[in-house]
Design an enzyme around this catalytic site. Structure first.
Site, PDB file in Angstrom:
ATOM      1  N   TYR A  91      -0.267  58.842  75.108  1.00 42.29           N
ATOM      2  CA  TYR A  91       1.036  58.851  74.435  1.00 42.29           C
ATOM      3  C   TYR A  91       0.971  58.515  72.941  1.00 42.29           C
ATOM      4  CZ  TYR A  91       0.571  53.874  75.647  1.00 42.29           C
ATOM      5  OH  TYR A  91       0.103  52.600  75.804  1.00 42.29           O
TER       6      TYR A  91
ATOM      7  N   ARG B  14      -0.299  46.898  68.304  1.00 34.40           N
ATOM      8  CA  ARG B  14      -1.197  46.677  69.438  1.00 34.40           C
ATOM      9  C   ARG B  14      -2.339  47.689  69.330  1.00 34.40           C
ATOM     10  NH1 ARG B  14       1.477  49.201  74.151  1.00 34.40           N
ATOM     11  NH2 ARG B  14      -0.186  50.712  73.998  1.00 34.40           N
TER      12      ARG B  14
ATOM     13  N   HIS C 241      -1.966  48.786  76.375  1.00 34.39           N
ATOM     14  CA  HIS C 241      -0.962  47.804  76.814  1.00 34.39           C
ATOM     15  C   HIS C 241      -1.647  46.796  77.740  1.00 34.39           C
ATOM     16  CE1 HIS C 241       2.653  46.035  78.425  1.00 34.39           C
ATOM     17  NE2 HIS C 241       2.194  46.281  79.616  1.00 34.39           N
TER      18      HIS C 241
HETATM   19  C1  LIG Z   1      11.885  42.450  83.792  1.00 34.51           C
HETATM   20  C2  LIG Z   1      10.724  43.376  83.659  1.00 34.51           C
HETATM   21  N1  LIG Z   1      10.944  44.706  83.557  1.00 34.51           N
HETATM   22  C3  LIG Z   1       9.895  45.560  83.439  1.00 34.51           C
HETATM   23  C4  LIG Z   1       8.614  45.082  83.442  1.00 34.51           C
HETATM   24  C5  LIG Z   1       7.430  46.046  83.311  1.00 34.51           C
HETATM   25  N2  LIG Z   1       6.825  45.914  81.983  1.00 34.51           N
HETATM   26  C6  LIG Z   1       5.684  45.213  81.798  1.00 34.51           C
HETATM   27  S1  LIG Z   1       5.221  45.174  80.197  1.00 34.51           S
HETATM   28  C7  LIG Z   1       6.541  46.108  79.709  1.00 34.51           C
HETATM   29  C8  LIG Z   1       6.715  46.468  78.247  1.00 34.51           C
HETATM   30  C9  LIG Z   1       6.916  45.274  77.375  1.00 34.51           C
HETATM   31  O1  LIG Z   1       6.862  45.627  76.031  1.00 34.51           O
HETATM   32  P1  LIG Z   1       7.070  44.551  74.904  1.00 34.51           P
HETATM   33  O2  LIG Z   1       8.178  43.629  75.262  1.00 34.51           O
HETATM   34  O3  LIG Z   1       7.192  45.292  73.621  1.00 34.51           O
HETATM   35  O4  LIG Z   1       5.748  43.671  74.926  1.00 34.51           O
HETATM   36  P2  LIG Z   1       4.232  44.085  74.697  1.00 34.51           P
HETATM   37  O5  LIG Z   1       3.647  44.367  76.055  1.00 34.51           O
HETATM   38  O6  LIG Z   1       4.196  45.268  73.793  1.00 34.51           O
HETATM   39  O7  LIG Z   1       3.564  42.901  74.098  1.00 34.51           O
HETATM   40  C10 LIG Z   1       7.322  46.436  80.809  1.00 34.51           C
HETATM   41  C11 LIG Z   1       8.546  47.263  80.722  1.00 34.51           C
HETATM   42  C12 LIG Z   1       8.426  43.682  83.589  1.00 34.51           C
HETATM   43  N3  LIG Z   1       7.212  43.122  83.583  1.00 34.51           N
HETATM   44  N4  LIG Z   1       9.501  42.853  83.678  1.00 34.51           N
END
Ligand SMILES: Cc1ncc(C[n+]2csc(CCOP(=O)(O)OP(=O)(O)O)c2C)c(N)n1
Length: 358
Positions: free
Chosen positions: A266, A253, A257
């Site tokens: 970070y 990425r 985020h």
């Molecule tokens: C069930 C749930 N828990 C926590 C969150 C908060 N949250 C939003 S994005 C994220 C990280 C996701 O990372 P990843 O699955 O690696 O996807 P990326 O954003 O890197 O594409 C979190 C923990 C959420 N949206 N849904």
């Protein structure tokens, strides 16, 4: 398809075409050039989304910068009736499948719609904001399709962080037991917001598949040809009754985020530089040049199209009407509970203050 023990790669970092025993790409010159067009246009849509957020036109944006090859390559490998279950970052997948309906995604991030498009039209469901739930939706859909005798597969897109959610493991297990025609497509972009991969898992994602009883493949997610070939094979296998496959696309990425996040808090600039050098579009262009397919004319046409798409993104987003406030609660309950009605009244009074001031 066997469990791979190495990352599938068809393009060297300098764009050299590599041979692979299992995976090959048979695309016409026209299709190879069109892939380039889509990569460039997707990047432009993403950059425009970011800019629009910075100018206050979108509430938030989740950039897919750097993940274009994983998204474009995988989406192009699917059939028109395959059904996609995306996460919230799959703007490239939506663009490849649904063209300018990608504007609905921008409307979602503007707050102008509540997700916006008809999932049946382009066989792509709404964005999933909860992490990982769409993996279960995909498996449910795939099992249903199998029972109906439909020769399609469902594809769940999720990130590396999502694989720490129970939903994703449950989806793997149910898919394996029912030999569901599903492709699990993990974009391992190294970070789950501020949590690095090493704090999230002790072994590679793709190897988990074997424990559930189905194959996993790790692919260079910045290599659009390898992603295309691996996804195509997994989707064909699913439609042919072979059951699920887990694809782990190793990517990065490059952006934040979301626009609410500051990755400099970070992540080191050295790490970013390493991955910038591996970004997928320059590499694919180098391949086209080596293959004698790139020309100034192609570049000019592609950039002109990206400019046009960007202008359309901008004007459409700026012209999107605000939804009526009642959209927040309309069509949720046939008989709304009293607490909700009370909250709604409070919100209406709050909003009315601003109308009076205006
Ligand atoms: C069930 C749930 N828990 C926590 C969150 C908060 N949250 C939003 S994005 C994220 C990280 C996701 O990372 P990843 O699955 O690696 O996807 P990326 O954003 O890197 O594409 C979190 C923990 C959420 N949206 N849904």
């Amino acid at each position: 398809m066997d469990q791979t023990d190495e990352q599938v790669r068809l393009l060297g970092e300098d764009g050299t075409l590599l041979q692979h025993d299992t995976y090959k790409v048979e695309l016409s010159d026209e299709d190879l050039c069109d892939l380039y067009r889509q990569l460039v246009v997707v990047r432009r849509i993403d950059v425009e989304g970011n800019n629009l957020q910075r100018q206050g036109q979108l509430g938030i944006w989740a950039p897919c910068l750097g993940q274009e090859a994983a998204q474009v390559g995988s989406a192009r490998a699917l059939g028109p009736d395959d059904f996609v279950f995306p996460s919230y970052r799959e703007h490239g997948v939506v663009y490849v499948r649904a063209g300018m309906e990608v504007l609905s995604v921008l409307g979602l991030y503007r707050g102008a719609n509540l997700s916006g498009w008809d999932p049946q039209r382009h066989k792509i469901s709404q964005y999933s904001i909860p992490i990982g739930t769409q993996a279960l939706h995909a498996v449910g859909y795939a099992v249903g399709a199998k029972w109906d005798g439909a020769e399609i597969c469902a594809v769940a897109y999720f990130g590396d962080g999502a694989t720490s959610e129970g939903d994703v493991s449950e989806a793997f297990n149910f898919a394996a037991v029912h030999s569901a025609p599903v492709v699990f497509f993990c974009q391992n972009n190294q970070w789950a917001i501020s949590v690095p991969l090493a704090k999230q898992m002790a072994g590679p994602v793709y190897k988990r598949a074997l424990g559930f009883g189905f194959p996993g493949v790790q692919v260079d997610g910045n290599d659009v040809l390898a992603v295309y070939a691996v996804t195509r094979a997994a989707a064909d296998r699913a439609r042919d009754g072979g059951g699920p496959t887990l694809i782990e696309a190793i990517t990065y990425r490059l952006g934040a985020h979301t626009t609410t996040d500051d990755p400099t808090r970070y992540r080191t600039s050295d790490e970013l530089d390493v991955w910038k050098a591996r970004e997928p579009i320059g590499r694919y262009r180098a391949f086209l040049e080596r293959a004698g397919l790139w020309s100034e004319t192609l570049e000019g046409d592609v950039q002109a199209e990206a400019d046009q798409v960007a202008a359309r993104v901008r004007s459409t987003v700026e012209d999107m009407p605000d939804p009526p406030l009642s959209h927040l609660v309309d069509h949720v309950y046939a008989d709304p509970p009293a607490t909700l009605v009370a909250q709604w009244r409070q919100l209406e009074e709050f909003e009315a203050q601003f109308q009076a001031e205006a």
